[in-house]
Design a protein around this motif. Structure first.
Motif, PDB file in Angstrom:
ATOM      1  N   ALA A   1       0.813  -1.218   0.000  1.00 48.82           N
ATOM      2  CA  ALA A   1       0.000   0.000   0.000  1.00 48.82           C
ATOM      3  C   ALA A   1       0.848   1.270   0.000  1.00 48.82           C
ATOM      4  O   ALA A   1       0.306   2.367  -0.063  1.00 48.82           O
ATOM      5  CB  ALA A   1      -0.928   0.001   1.209  1.00 48.82           C
ATOM      6  N   GLY A   2       2.169   1.118   0.085  1.00 48.03           N
ATOM      7  CA  GLY A   2       3.028   2.295   0.132  1.00 48.03           C
ATOM      8  C   GLY A   2       3.093   2.932   1.493  1.00 48.03           C
ATOM      9  O   GLY A   2       3.457   4.096   1.630  1.00 48.03           O
ATOM     10  N   GLN A   3       2.748   2.151   2.539  1.00 47.75           N
ATOM     11  CA  GLN A   3       2.752   2.676   3.896  1.00 47.75           C
ATOM     12  C   GLN A   3       3.998   2.267   4.674  1.00 47.75           C
ATOM     13  O   GLN A   3       4.095   2.517   5.868  1.00 47.75           O
ATOM     14  CB  GLN A   3       1.495   2.196   4.632  1.00 47.75           C
ATOM     15  N   ALA A   4       4.928   1.626   3.988  1.00 52.18           N
ATOM     16  CA  ALA A   4       6.179   1.228   4.628  1.00 52.18           C
ATOM     17  C   ALA A   4       7.328   1.742   3.779  1.00 52.18           C
ATOM     18  O   ALA A   4       7.428   1.424   2.604  1.00 52.18           O
ATOM     19  CB  ALA A   4       6.255  -0.298   4.762  1.00 52.18           C
ATOM     20  N   ALA A   5       8.147   2.575   4.358  1.00 48.32           N
ATOM     21  CA  ALA A   5       9.309   3.098   3.636  1.00 48.32           C
ATOM     22  C   ALA A   5      10.461   2.102   3.780  1.00 48.32           C
ATOM     23  O   ALA A   5      10.625   1.484   4.831  1.00 48.32           O
ATOM     24  CB  ALA A   5       9.700   4.455   4.195  1.00 48.32           C
ATOM     25  N   PRO A   6      11.270   1.909   2.748  1.00 48.45           N
ATOM     26  CA  PRO A   6      11.192   2.564   1.443  1.00 48.45           C
ATOM     27  C   PRO A   6      10.106   1.943   0.573  1.00 48.45           C
ATOM     28  O   PRO A   6       9.653   0.840   0.843  1.00 48.45           O
ATOM     29  CB  PRO A   6      12.578   2.311   0.847  1.00 48.45           C
ATOM     30  N   TYR A   7       9.739   2.635  -0.456  1.00 49.80           N
ATOM     31  CA  TYR A   7       8.596   2.219  -1.253  1.00 49.80           C
ATOM     32  C   TYR A   7       9.003   1.205  -2.317  1.00 49.80           C
ATOM     33  O   TYR A   7       9.115   1.516  -3.490  1.00 49.80           O
ATOM     34  CB  TYR A   7       7.936   3.452  -1.873  1.00 49.80           C
ATOM     35  N   MET A   8       9.196  -0.020  -1.922  1.00 47.51           N
ATOM     36  CA  MET A   8       9.629  -1.074  -2.835  1.00 47.51           C
ATOM     37  C   MET A   8       8.640  -1.296  -3.968  1.00 47.51           C
ATOM     38  O   MET A   8       9.015  -1.462  -5.123  1.00 47.51           O
ATOM     39  CB  MET A   8       9.821  -2.378  -2.059  1.00 47.51           C
ATOM     40  N   CYS A   9       7.366  -1.317  -3.624  1.00 52.65           N
ATOM     41  CA  CYS A   9       6.340  -1.585  -4.629  1.00 52.65           C
ATOM     42  C   CYS A   9       5.928  -0.332  -5.384  1.00 52.65           C
ATOM     43  O   CYS A   9       5.201  -0.417  -6.373  1.00 52.65           O
ATOM     44  CB  CYS A   9       5.111  -2.215  -3.974  1.00 52.65           C
TER      45      CYS A   9
END
Length: 243
Positions: A54-62
């Motif tokens: 969801a892009g809620q964990a840095a870094p933004y792997m996905c």
């Protein structure tokens, strides 16, 4: 096999450039598959598996701007015919393997059948994050501050005394077999204050338990492996321990 082994993912330009170099194309032209499996043994593991998607964990792997990205859930692969999931893997330029419990992740990398086909995909870049980087070794170790109860068979379990906030604390060090892509081991989160085993003193004790070279890398560092050539990519701190 091409590997980019990180502590916390694509955290800086140098690591990003290394990824692009290994793939031989920009991220925007590349296909990726994301493996969340290793994080499930943790409390709230389902949430931690969703956060990077969801892009809620840095870094933004996905969220690096991939041409396409999909989820490869290891635990369901044994119940699916290989002909259904191998084409997606063959078309992928990068396999993004998230962190979690390396013993659990190593088990499912092997039990799923994925580990045995990776060597047949020489152009695929395996991008490990934390546990995803630990488990590629032939032999690795991980520290646990609480009892674990998950899939995966340890080779050795021992108590180790670590220093924490000017006092001593006991942790469990588990040594296990990985999937054998490297002859060296990795310790992530070097000098990260949020990881109690990551200090230089504790990392030295951890590495001394392994009879192989051990790279300790911080969250701004990565290890690039291309056709057997090993290179450290870093905008931070790292250290090589030799047995």
């Amino acid at each position: 096999m091409k590997l980019l082994l990180t502590s916390s993912g694509i955290t800086n330009k140098s690591i990003h450039n290394a990824l692009v170099e290994l793939m031989g194309k920009p991220v925007g032209e590349a296909n990726a598959l994301f493996v969340p499996t290793g994080v499930y043994p943790f409390e709230y593991g389902q949430r931690y598996a969703w956060n990077p998607i969801a892009g809620q964990a840095a870094p933004y792997m996905c969220q690096l701007g991939w041409k396409s990205i999909g989820i490869l859930e290891l635990s369901v692969l044994p119940s699916i015919d290989k002909s259904k999931w191998l084409p997606s893997l063959a078309e992928a330029d990068a396999l993004l393997v998230w962190g979690g419990d390396p013993l659990f992740l190593s088990y499912w990398l092997q039990a799923s059948g994925l580990a045995e086909v990776l060597s047949d995909l020489p152009n695929l870049v395996y991008v490990g994050v934390s546990a995803g980087s630990i488990t590629v070794a032939s032999l690795f170790a991980e520290t646990y501050s609480a009892e674990r109860c998950c899939a995966g068979t340890p080779l050795k379990t021992e108590e180790i005394i670590f220093s924490l906030d000017n006092r001593e604390t006991t942790a469990t060090l588990i040594t296990a077999s990985g999937i054998g892509l490297t002859t060296f081991a990795v310790i992530p989160h070097f000098n990260n204050k949020n990881h109690f085993a990551g200090s230089l003193t504790n990392t030295q004790k951890w590495a001394a338990k392994l009879p192989v070279p051990v790279y300790a890398i911080d969250d701004e560092s990565a290890i690039k492996v291309n056709d057997g050539t090993v290179e450290v990519i870093s905008e931070g701190e790292w250290k090589l321990f030799t047995p």
